[in-house]
Design a protein around this motif. Sequence first.
Motif, PDB file in Angstrom:
ATOM      1  N   LYS A   1      51.514  62.997 133.710  1.00  0.00           N
ATOM      2  CA  LYS A   1      51.390  63.779 132.618  1.00  0.00           C
ATOM      3  C   LYS A   1      53.333  64.217 132.537  1.00  0.00           C
ATOM      4  CE  LYS A   1      47.478  64.291 130.919  1.00  0.00           C
ATOM      5  NZ  LYS A   1      46.482  63.512 128.853  1.00  0.00           N
ATOM      6  N   ALA A   2      53.568  64.425 133.890  1.00  0.00           N
ATOM      7  CA  ALA A   2      54.892  64.625 134.064  1.00  0.00           C
ATOM      8  C   ALA A   2      55.684  63.308 132.700  1.00  0.00           C
ATOM      9  CB  ALA A   2      55.263  65.130 135.572  1.00  0.00           C
ATOM     10  N   THR A   3      55.164  62.021 133.868  1.00  0.00           N
ATOM     11  CA  THR A   3      55.883  61.091 133.462  1.00  0.00           C
ATOM     12  C   THR A   3      55.928  61.243 132.212  1.00  0.00           C
ATOM     13  OG1 THR A   3      55.665  60.523 135.495  1.00  0.00           O
ATOM     14  CG2 THR A   3      56.822  58.852 133.732  1.00  0.00           C
ATOM     15  N   GLN A   4      55.088  61.486 131.047  1.00  0.00           N
ATOM     16  CA  GLN A   4      54.640  61.355 130.250  1.00  0.00           C
ATOM     17  C   GLN A   4      55.833  62.031 129.051  1.00  0.00           C
ATOM     18  OE1 GLN A   4      50.824  61.802 129.079  1.00  0.00           O
ATOM     19  NE2 GLN A   4      50.577  59.533 129.274  1.00  0.00           N
ATOM     20  N   ALA A   5      55.758  63.405 129.112  1.00  0.00           N
ATOM     21  CA  ALA A   5      56.649  64.352 129.190  1.00  0.00           C
ATOM     22  C   ALA A   5      57.966  63.967 129.091  1.00  0.00           C
ATOM     23  CB  ALA A   5      56.186  65.962 129.944  1.00  0.00           C
TER      24      ALA A   5
ATOM     25  N   SER B   1      68.322  59.533 109.155  1.00  0.00           N
ATOM     26  CA  SER B   1      67.560  60.676 107.224  1.00  0.00           C
ATOM     27  C   SER B   1      66.532  61.217 109.035  1.00  0.00           C
ATOM     28  CB  SER B   1      67.382  60.523 106.006  1.00  0.00           C
ATOM     29  OG  SER B   1      66.042  59.295 106.157  1.00  0.00           O
ATOM     30  N   ALA B   2      66.522  62.762 107.906  1.00  0.00           N
ATOM     31  CA  ALA B   2      65.376  63.367 108.223  1.00  0.00           C
ATOM     32  C   ALA B   2      63.873  62.587 108.467  1.00  0.00           C
ATOM     33  CB  ALA B   2      65.598  64.921 107.650  1.00  0.00           C
ATOM     34  N   GLU B   3      63.888  62.067 106.917  1.00  0.00           N
ATOM     35  CA  GLU B   3      62.435  61.154 106.687  1.00  0.00           C
ATOM     36  C   GLU B   3      61.588  60.370 107.789  1.00  0.00           C
ATOM     37  OE1 GLU B   3      64.680  62.242 104.512  1.00  0.00           O
ATOM     38  OE2 GLU B   3      63.964  63.361 103.085  1.00  0.00           O
ATOM     39  N   GLU B   4      63.105  59.942 107.767  1.00  0.00           N
ATOM     40  CA  GLU B   4      63.099  58.319 108.482  1.00  0.00           C
ATOM     41  C   GLU B   4      63.024  58.745 110.029  1.00  0.00           C
ATOM     42  OE1 GLU B   4      66.735  55.594 106.909  1.00  0.00           O
ATOM     43  OE2 GLU B   4      66.875  56.492 108.595  1.00  0.00           O
ATOM     44  N   LEU B   5      63.711  60.115 110.768  1.00  0.00           N
ATOM     45  CA  LEU B   5      63.509  60.588 111.717  1.00  0.00           C
ATOM     46  C   LEU B   5      61.589  61.316 112.240  1.00  0.00           C
ATOM     47  CD1 LEU B   5      63.760  61.831 114.514  1.00  0.00           C
ATOM     48  CD2 LEU B   5      64.031  64.061 113.616  1.00  0.00           C
ATOM     49  N   ARG B   6      61.260  61.582 110.771  1.00  0.00           N
ATOM     50  CA  ARG B   6      59.861  62.122 111.190  1.00  0.00           C
ATOM     51  C   ARG B   6      58.868  60.637 110.847  1.00  0.00           C
ATOM     52  NH1 ARG B   6      57.463  67.226 109.390  1.00  0.00           N
ATOM     53  NH2 ARG B   6      55.164  66.432 108.684  1.00  0.00           N
ATOM     54  N   GLU B   7      59.756  59.668 110.527  1.00  0.00           N
ATOM     55  CA  GLU B   7      58.533  58.507 110.204  1.00  0.00           C
ATOM     56  C   GLU B   7      58.092  57.867 111.834  1.00  0.00           C
ATOM     57  OE1 GLU B   7      55.794  55.383 108.982  1.00  0.00           O
ATOM     58  OE2 GLU B   7      56.428  57.206 108.039  1.00  0.00           O
ATOM     59  N   ALA B   8      59.189  57.941 112.607  1.00  0.00           N
ATOM     60  CA  ALA B   8      59.537  57.163 113.626  1.00  0.00           C
ATOM     61  C   ALA B   8      59.136  57.781 114.633  1.00  0.00           C
ATOM     62  CB  ALA B   8      61.043  57.617 114.040  1.00  0.00           C
ATOM     63  N   VAL B   9      58.758  59.208 114.495  1.00  0.00           N
ATOM     64  CA  VAL B   9      58.050  60.355 115.845  1.00  0.00           C
ATOM     65  C   VAL B   9      57.011  60.069 115.546  1.00  0.00           C
ATOM     66  CG1 VAL B   9      57.662  62.693 116.356  1.00  0.00           C
ATOM     67  CG2 VAL B   9      59.856  62.081 115.816  1.00  0.00           C
ATOM     68  N   ARG B  10      56.257  60.007 114.571  1.00  0.00           N
ATOM     69  CA  ARG B  10      54.912  59.397 113.694  1.00  0.00           C
ATOM     70  C   ARG B  10      54.073  58.608 114.307  1.00  0.00           C
ATOM     71  NH1 ARG B  10      51.248  57.997 109.499  1.00  0.00           N
ATOM     72  NH2 ARG B  10      52.375  57.035 108.562  1.00  0.00           N
ATOM     73  N   GLN B  11      54.807  57.560 113.980  1.00  0.00           N
ATOM     74  CA  GLN B  11      54.519  56.321 114.311  1.00  0.00           C
ATOM     75  C   GLN B  11      54.501  55.377 116.290  1.00  0.00           C
ATOM     76  OE1 GLN B  11      56.404  52.866 111.651  1.00  0.00           O
ATOM     77  NE2 GLN B  11      55.847  54.149 110.048  1.00  0.00           N
ATOM     78  N   ASP B  12      55.434  56.698 116.561  1.00  0.00           N
ATOM     79  CA  ASP B  12      55.204  56.305 118.572  1.00  0.00           C
ATOM     80  C   ASP B  12      53.706  57.012 118.609  1.00  0.00           C
ATOM     81  OD1 ASP B  12      55.760  56.538 121.070  1.00  0.00           O
ATOM     82  OD2 ASP B  12      57.770  55.913 119.964  1.00  0.00           O
ATOM     83  N   GLN B  13      53.730  55.977 119.690  1.00  0.00           N
ATOM     84  CA  GLN B  13      52.247  56.174 120.387  1.00  0.00           C
ATOM     85  C   GLN B  13      52.351  57.115 121.474  1.00  0.00           C
ATOM     86  OE1 GLN B  13      49.187  56.144 118.508  1.00  0.00           O
ATOM     87  NE2 GLN B  13      49.858  54.945 116.871  1.00  0.00           N
ATOM     88  N   ASP B  14      53.228  57.129 121.764  1.00  0.00           N
ATOM     89  CA  ASP B  14      53.346  57.637 123.149  1.00  0.00           C
ATOM     90  C   ASP B  14      54.002  59.561 123.327  1.00  0.00           C
ATOM     91  OD1 ASP B  14      53.502  55.298 124.698  1.00  0.00           O
ATOM     92  OD2 ASP B  14      55.158  54.714 124.832  1.00  0.00           O
ATOM     93  N   LEU B  15      54.597  59.440 121.793  1.00  0.00           N
ATOM     94  CA  LEU B  15      54.969  60.883 121.596  1.00  0.00           C
ATOM     95  C   LEU B  15      53.737  61.481 121.090  1.00  0.00           C
ATOM     96  CD1 LEU B  15      58.273  60.188 119.639  1.00  0.00           C
ATOM     97  CD2 LEU B  15      57.900  61.112 121.596  1.00  0.00           C
ATOM     98  N   GLY B  16      52.206  60.731 120.795  1.00  0.00           N
ATOM     99  CA  GLY B  16      50.804  61.698 120.331  1.00  0.00           C
ATOM    100  C   GLY B  16      51.762  62.421 119.125  1.00  0.00           C
ATOM    101  N   LEU B  17      52.257  62.689 118.321  1.00  0.00           N
ATOM    102  CA  LEU B  17      52.439  63.123 116.942  1.00  0.00           C
ATOM    103  C   LEU B  17      52.038  62.634 115.747  1.00  0.00           C
ATOM    104  CD1 LEU B  17      55.760  64.547 117.843  1.00  0.00           C
ATOM    105  CD2 LEU B  17      53.575  65.596 118.388  1.00  0.00           C
TER     106      LEU B  17
END
Length: 548
Positions: free
Chosen positions: A445-449, A469-485
């Motif tokens: 968990k610590a390494t993932q954080a 842009s903010a929209e592109e930032l939101r899409e990149a965060v949403r598609q990243d499986q490691d972030l869990g968002l």
Amino acid sequence: MADEKVKVIDKTENKIDSVKSEVPQMKLTAESIKDRLALIPERTAKALNSLKEVKEAFSLPVTMSGLNQEQRNNLNMAFDSAGGFNAIYESLTQHAYDLGQYPITSFVGYGVLQQIAQQGLIRACVQTIADDLSRKWIKLTGCDDSDKLEKLTNLLRDYHIQDLFHKAVTTTGYMGGAFIFVDTGEDDLTLPLAVNDLSAELKGKDASVKFIVVDPVNVSPIDYNCIDPLRDDYMRPRMWQVLGRRVHASRLITFIENQPPILLKPNYNFLGIPQAQILWDYVIHFNDCRASTARLLNKISLLVVQTDMDAVLSDPQGLDLFDAKMEFLERYRNNDSVFVCDKDSESVMNVQTTIAGCTDVVRQSLELVACINRTPAVKLLGISPSGFNATGESDLKNYYDYIASKQELYREQIQTILKIIQLVNFGKIDPAITFEFEPLNEENKATQAMTAQTKIGALTQLVDRQAMSAEELREAVRQDQDLGLNFLDEELPEELQQATQTDLMTDDPNAQHGNMFAELMQQKQNADTGNKNSLVDMAQKTFNNSNE
């Protein structure tokens, strides 16, 4: 190195001499060659005894498809006239074979493999790999319909596909291959099974399917292409025989590992080289080292008695008394006993045999087994790594990478099973549905954080510098499986859509105050311009005063 022998000497010498025995140099004789050849399987030995037997062993097989008896004889005669059989018999391989170097290996047979599968270390090696290949299993992806994916996941559980996969890869480790028979209820198994949307056998309300793991000991090839390497079915059987029943190859999902060279495929039943056969030689050497070390423990201490052997042998009762004395000494030989001997004619001494290094030899031979199986010792044997700051994490990471690459070898087989289940239950195949193997090497968990914080910080810097842009930032965060968002919506909420990009809270203090940074730069430019004008006015005033 010459061996040292300890001998019992006469009492007149009153000491132990260490003499070096002369080890005769091994000579290459007919008997020594015969002893070495005894290690070679009988079938292999007979195949190279004479040129005639070489022709019989290396001629084209009778089961070769596409050729009749006359054509096979013509090809054999052409190969013989070109000197092919002589090249085999008089080659460097034959020379090494005559010297007992055993350069020829072959399939040991399913009967031998069934016996090898009972060996504990072989089972540990094969089962460890098979358990990790199917432990985390798969995750279905590629379809936007989550209900369909969930239903298909439940169907995989109902068909016990994970257990079937585990059993198939375990059998593959022991036998070199395995089969999963697709049972649709069809009586004529010689008909090909079409796995597509046009399949009448797998579609319909009465369609059903079962999956059965078949051991390769019950399967043998019937029809295969071995004359045209330009076709995609070269050295791939089109028809199999399962204990007398002819079965089309499309009804048997084949599992193979350790593919042999193309010329040896018929020897291995068109499957792979069994991992158990590869490990067997190394396991034999380990068992030999282990048994030798155990025997050495029985000889670690040698009690030497010095006495007058002439007197013992000359006395009619001497041997009986000597045997009784030795038996008495052996019976009471412990730390609590007392042995009394004649001070002038007898003496007793203890010779200790060192066992230093035996543990390292046994351990190294055992680790070599783990090396051939490509399994770290901490995983296979439970041996903790030694050394400064050693944790074994790197070994496990490399091992999990190897497991991941090995899982990809069976992707086509699992995808075929998914298509069959879709046809039977949904009536059609969704080409977008695929799967991913669940990773075994999970970070803590610590390494993932820390990883998530680093990624978000990098994306925020790109927004601050207006690279995204903010929209592109939101899409990149949403598609990243490691972030869990990935639960975020694709579109921004209304309150965020109304806000400007510079209103977003970032780590840049300039971005938090709108265009403050641009205003400060403009003020600095105005100030620089004003200073420049004042300097020009001052220079002009000085020039006018000097002229006056």
